[in-house]
Design an enzyme around this catalytic site. Structure first.
Site, PDB file in Angstrom:
ATOM      1  N   GLY A 224      -7.468   8.973  -0.258  1.00 26.39           N
ATOM      2  CA  GLY A 224      -7.849   9.796   0.890  1.00 26.39           C
ATOM      3  C   GLY A 224      -7.970  11.276   0.587  1.00 26.39           C
TER       4      GLY A 224
ATOM      5  N   GLU B 294      -3.751   2.015  -7.407  1.00 30.50           N
ATOM      6  CA  GLU B 294      -4.134   3.082  -6.491  1.00 30.50           C
ATOM      7  C   GLU B 294      -3.250   4.310  -6.736  1.00 30.50           C
ATOM      8  OE1 GLU B 294      -6.389   1.550  -2.875  1.00 30.50           O
ATOM      9  OE2 GLU B 294      -4.291   1.631  -2.330  1.00 30.50           O
TER      10      GLU B 294
ATOM     11  N   HIS C 192       0.868  -1.194   0.000  1.00 26.45           N
ATOM     12  CA  HIS C 192       0.000   0.000   0.000  1.00 26.45           C
ATOM     13  C   HIS C 192       0.900   1.237   0.000  1.00 26.45           C
ATOM     14  CE1 HIS C 192      -2.817   3.050   1.345  1.00 26.45           C
ATOM     15  NE2 HIS C 192      -3.788   2.243   0.963  1.00 26.45           N
TER      16      HIS C 192
ATOM     17  N   GLU D 142       0.812   3.890   1.572  1.00 23.63           N
ATOM     18  CA  GLU D 142       1.171   4.390   2.915  1.00 23.63           C
ATOM     19  C   GLU D 142       2.295   3.551   3.515  1.00 23.63           C
ATOM     20  OE1 GLU D 142      -2.800   4.382   4.533  1.00 23.63           O
ATOM     21  OE2 GLU D 142      -3.336   5.993   3.151  1.00 23.63           O
TER      22      GLU D 142
ATOM     23  N   SER E 151     -10.293   7.069  -3.333  1.00 21.30           N
ATOM     24  CA  SER E 151     -11.513   7.858  -3.149  1.00 21.30           C
ATOM     25  C   SER E 151     -12.727   7.260  -3.869  1.00 21.30           C
ATOM     26  CB  SER E 151     -11.289   9.321  -3.550  1.00 21.30           C
ATOM     27  OG  SER E 151     -10.308   9.907  -2.726  1.00 21.30           O
TER      28      SER E 151
HETATM   29  C1  PEP Z   1      -6.835   3.049   0.334  1.00 18.93           C
HETATM   30  O1  PEP Z   1      -6.412   3.330   1.437  1.00 18.93           O
HETATM   31  O2  PEP Z   1      -6.449   2.015  -0.213  1.00 18.93           O
HETATM   32  C2  PEP Z   1      -7.777   3.955  -0.295  1.00 18.93           C
HETATM   33  C3  PEP Z   1      -8.076   3.751  -1.545  1.00 18.93           C
HETATM   34  O3  PEP Z   1      -8.284   4.968   0.478  1.00 18.93           O
HETATM   35  P1  PEP Z   1      -9.480   5.975   0.074  1.00 18.93           P
HETATM   36  O4  PEP Z   1     -10.599   5.145  -0.498  1.00 18.93           O
HETATM   37  O5  PEP Z   1      -9.860   6.643   1.347  1.00 18.93           O
HETATM   38  O6  PEP Z   1      -8.934   6.912  -0.945  1.00 18.93           O
END
Ligand code: PEP
Length: 249
Positions: free
Chosen positions: A171, A165, A93, A95, A210
């Site tokens: 986020g 992603e 991920h 993060e 999102s």
């Molecule tokens: C995620 O953390 O994988 C993610 C997609 O977060 P969000 O949907 O809040 O953008």
């Protein structure tokens, strides 16, 4: 035919009471026989969530150690995740990559260990805003993906899920347009096809960034978008249920 998958990444959120309520709402409203739905709670709540998943929701973890066991304070092993009933693990991920310095090589090690354990990896790839603006989206996503395919072998992707992603969409409330998502998903599938065309056709590629109750249907309608990895909206029962329904649950 690829079965759609919707995964909720709760990140570092939740409490015992909150989880009881959320899981009750989810299991009462999701009939996911034709869609794979899973939630990925913080590790300390995996056991609790397992008692609440019923038959329609599966369990995933947000990360895992590449090590089998031993002196790795604070880490959690694949054997432990299996012991608690996990089926999936999110790997790489953004993060984890940006805040905890996970490199492509470490993500590849985790992927290899995950597949060997029998759990299913959800491998996250995605570019930053700066990289997109420099026209480097495919270069970055390709590098992240090939680092794992080259280390693990394409034959290890049979049960793997790839999550595209874009970092700038996570986020932030800024979602990739359906066309932007489809373009990158098609490129990811083309990269897999360079290794194995059957794997390219079979591998699920989900979109994350999102996703919400309003945009899920138009994102999931794209040929190469096989569902979603959902952060913020997965903590709101009605929103997550609507997203699962948009995927066909
Ligand atoms: C995620 O953390 O994988 C993610 C997609 O977060 P969000 O949907 O809040 O953008």
């Amino acid at each position: 035919m690829r079965t759609a998958l919707v995964a909720g990444n709760w990140k570092m959120n939740g409490s015992t009471d909150f989880i009881n309520e959320l899981m009750n709402d989810l299991t009462a409203n999701i009939n996911a026989s034709n869609v794979d739905v899973l939630v990925c709670p913080p590790a300390v709540y995996l056991s609790q969530v397992k008692t609440l998943t019923g038959s329609t929701v599966s369990l995933g973890a947000q990360t895992v150690s590449e090590q089998a066991n031993g002196a790795f304070t604070g880490e959690i092993s694949l054997t432990m995740l299996q012991d608690l009933g996990c089926e999936y693990v999110i790997l790489g991920h953004s993060e984890r990559r940006s805040l905890y310095a996970e490199t492509d090589a470490l993500v590849a090690d985790k992927f290899i260990a995950t597949v060997a354990s029998g759990l299913k990896p959800i491998l996250c790839v995605g570019e930053t805003l700066e990289e997109r603006e420099q026209g480097k989206t495919i270069e970055v996503v390709g590098r992240q993906l090939k680092a794992v395919v080259d280390a693990a072998g394409i034959d290890k992707f049979a049960d793997a899920v790839i999550a595209y992603e874009p970092v700038w969409a996570i986020g932030t409330g800024k979602t990739a347009t359906p066309a932007q998502a489809q373009d990158v998903h098609a490129e990811i599938r083309a990269i897999i096809a360079e290794y194995d065309t059957a794997a390219a056709a079979a591998t699920r590629i989900v979109y994350g960034g999102s996703v919400n109750a309003s945009n899920a249907a138009e994102l999931f309608a794209n040929e190469d978008v096989d569902g979603g990895l959902v952060g913020g909206a997965s903590l709101k029962a009605n929103d997550f249920i609507a997203i699962c329904h948009a995927a066909g649950a």
